[in-house]
Every structure is written in C-alpha cells, then in structure tokens.
Design an enzyme around this catalytic site. Structure first.
Site, PDB file in Angstrom:
ATOM      1  N   GLU A  74      10.710   3.636   3.468  1.00 32.60           N
ATOM      2  CA  GLU A  74       9.295   3.222   3.819  1.00 32.60           C
ATOM      3  C   GLU A  74       9.277   2.131   4.802  1.00 32.60           C
ATOM      4  O   GLU A  74       8.385   2.085   5.746  1.00 32.60           O
ATOM      5  CB  GLU A  74       8.690   2.816   2.589  1.00 32.60           C
ATOM      6  CG  GLU A  74       8.327   3.734   1.324  1.00 32.60           C
ATOM      7  CD  GLU A  74       7.264   5.077   2.118  1.00 32.60           C
ATOM      8  OE1 GLU A  74       6.427   4.697   2.831  1.00 32.60           O
ATOM      9  OE2 GLU A  74       7.873   6.292   2.020  1.00 32.60           O
TER      10      GLU A  74
ATOM     11  N   GLU B  46       0.850  -1.084  -0.021  1.00 34.15           N
ATOM     12  CA  GLU B  46      -0.104  -0.006  -0.064  1.00 34.15           C
ATOM     13  C   GLU B  46       0.853   1.316   0.051  1.00 34.15           C
ATOM     14  O   GLU B  46       0.675   2.254  -0.876  1.00 34.15           O
ATOM     15  CB  GLU B  46      -0.859   0.092   1.012  1.00 34.15           C
ATOM     16  CG  GLU B  46      -1.694   1.137   1.213  1.00 34.15           C
ATOM     17  CD  GLU B  46      -2.025   1.626   3.061  1.00 34.15           C
ATOM     18  OE1 GLU B  46      -1.686   2.622   3.340  1.00 34.15           O
ATOM     19  OE2 GLU B  46      -2.422   0.494   3.789  1.00 34.15           O
TER      20      GLU B  46
END
Length: 346
Positions: free
Chosen positions: A231, A135
C-alpha cells in the site's frame, strides 16, 4: 429557519450519497457552497448541482420502542421538495454515532456512506499522508472479515462498487449495491445473494451484508503488516501519477507558497518516504535506511480520530425506516465512542 450544523451535514451527506448511487463520482471532487445552500460536484462525469432542502431545528425525542437510539428528526420534521417521495429519519445511536436513514421503495440502487471528520490536516509532522494511508488500509480486512478483498468482493458480486477519498479536514467512504429481492434472497458462501427460504427481513441481504462488512472499518480493522509495503508503493505511485495533472500541480503550488505554519501547507497525498519517515522498511537496505513502519502511528491516528462522535453515516435503501434502523443499529453498535476507555489496536 436556520439549520443546526450537525443536521445540515447529515442532509448534505445524504444528497452526496444519492448522487453517488447514480454516478461513480471521482474521489477527488470539490464542493463549493454559497448562500443559496447549493453544492457542485466537479468530477470526471462533469458538473452536477443540487439544492439542499432545509430542516428545522428540532429537539431530540424519546427513543422508539425496542430501540436504544434517539430519534433526532423524523417524517414531517424534514422540509423537502414536493416531488421527493423518500422518507427520512435522523437518529443517534447509543454510542453517539449520528445516522441519516433514507427509505426509497422505488430506488434501483441501495447505498451507504460514512463521513469522518479527520483529513490530512490531522497528519502528524513526521508522517505526511497518514490520513490517506489510513483510508487505504481500512479496505484490507477486519477482525470479523479477515480476507483483504472481502468487502470489495462482496459489493462487486452484488452489483455495486465502492470508493473513498481523503480531503483536508474530512475522509469519506461509500458504496452502493443492487437492491436484490427482499423476500427470498440468502447469501451464498462466495458472498453474493441467491434465492432461498430463510430470510424474514425486508432489508436486502446485499445491503445488510455490505453494511456489516463496511462497519468493521470503524470497529476493528486489521492493519495487517503484510499489506503495508504494497500500500505504501500504491500511494507512492498515486503521488507520481498526479504530476501529469495541471490542477494537481496548481494545488501543490498553492500549498508551497502559502503560510507554512498553517495545516493547508501539509503534503496530504504522502509518498513512500514521508510515510516511512525517510527510508525503506523492507529489503536489504531497510536496516540502514532509517525508515520505520507507519503502523504504530496509524493505529494511534485511527484510535484518536475514528470515534463515533467524529463520524456521520447515511444509508439509502428500499426497506422501511424501521427496518433500515434495525440493520444500522446491529451493524454500527460496535463503533467506539470517545468516552470508551477501551481503544482497539493500541
């Protein structure tokens, strides 16, 4: 009359999206269903409840002229409240992606959402949190729009916002933009829309531009190695910050005390160690830590789960249904179907 499963999910997606266009809903909300066909959102804006309208079971009709999409339901085939003046159409694109179109000439917000039937229940055993990591990575550029902040910057410049959430069996991506002038707006080099003379579509450039960028999440994401470490750290921080939430701790307790052979027991958020299989992937200790990049597993996950048959989309705009359908077909025609032998990023 009972609603077909797929039709019911499309209508629910539309209702959720219409709520999201008026309140930026916290990504970790819960939905509860009852025999009354109602749902409740528990987000940072408090509880919101809405009753779903039902739709009859309908046979697929012949495609409209000049369109290869199938019309699943249209016009009066939708049963809706008397005060609902919106127009609805459910279509299936040639790649089997199902889309609910909502035309509302009076809306002050236009929006889009894609719901994917893939959540942390689908995480591989050695990469807890992979669906959540996927995501995050989809927002960081595509083959068509290579800049990491391209989509979010475009949406922000056109008066909107965007977010996503990963649940147990589903992942949802959504955005909204301002319905800018439909007759004389053109896109400038920075991605926002200005007055001009060359636009002949009645779909706002804010919506069509956002949809084109958004669709690339599901067509050709970059999965740039340069963004992986950052991330991973972001997800690790998200995990650590969640400890302050009592509801989150209770949720983890339920997982820890439940049947460990059931996917509910999986660690859905993930952290740095679970996503790297136990060690660093950058720095002086990377070689000896035993860790490895999650990118190969990520590409495999996206390739298997992010296919048209596993998704549903919804678009709300001021334009007519025909005009919205044309833009959606142009934006999402590149989404792979499960029967497509060519797998990108494999």
């Amino acid at each position: 009359m009972q609603v077909e499963g797929q039709m019911k999910r499309l209508i629910l997606l539309s209702q959720l999206l219409l709520l999201q266009t008026h309140a930026f809903v916290h990504p970790f909300f819960h939905t509860t269903f009852a025999s009354t066909n109602s749902y409740e959102l528990n987000g940072r804006h408090g509880k919101r409840r809405s009753t779903l309208f039902s739709a009859p079971v309908v046979e697929e009709t012949a495609p409209a002229p000049l369109s290869k999409s199938q019309t699943v339901a249209d016009g009066d085939e939708f049963v809706k409240p008397p005060l609902d003046k919106r127009s609805y159409r459910a279509i299936k694109l040639p790649n089997n992606l199902q889309v609910l179109l909502v035309s509302d000439p009076e809306t002050d917000v236009e929006a889009g959402a894609v719901h994917v039937k893939a959540g942390h229940f689908d995480d591989p055993a050695d990469r807890a949190g992979l669906a959540h990591f996927n995501e995050h990575m989809l927002f960081l550029g595509s083959e068509k729009y290579t800049k990491e902040d391209e989509f979010e910057k475009f949406v922000a410049k056109n008066g909107g916002n965007t977010n996503a959430y990963t649940d147990m069996e589903d992942t949802n991506y959504y955005f909204n933009v301002a319905p800018l002038d439909h007759d004389d707006m053109v896109e400038d080099e920075e991605g926002s829309c200005k007055s001009g003379e060359d636009t002949d579509s009645k779909v706002s450039l804010a919506l069509s531009g956002a949809l084109d960028r958004f669709a690339q999440f599901f067509i050709a994401p970059l999965f740039n190695e340069d963004a992986v470490e950052r991330e991973l750290r972001a997800i690790n921080s998200e995990h650590l910050n969640s400890f302050t939430s009592e509801s989150w701790r209770n949720y983890l307790l339920l997982k820890a005390t439940g049947d460990q052979s059931h996917p509910f027991s999986k660690f859905g958020c993930g952290n740095y160690n679970t996503l790297t299989d136990g060690g660093d992937i950058e720095g002086t200790d990377a070689a000896s830590s035993g860790g490895s990049s999650p990118i190969p597993a990520l590409k495999s996950f996206w390739g298997k789960k992010y296919v048209a048959e596993n998704m549903m989309a919804c678009v709300v705009g001021r334009a007519s249904l025909d005009e919205l359908q044309k833009v959606v077909e142009e934006s999402f025609e590149g989404v792979r179907s499960s029967g497509d032998a060519k797998t990108k990023n494999s």
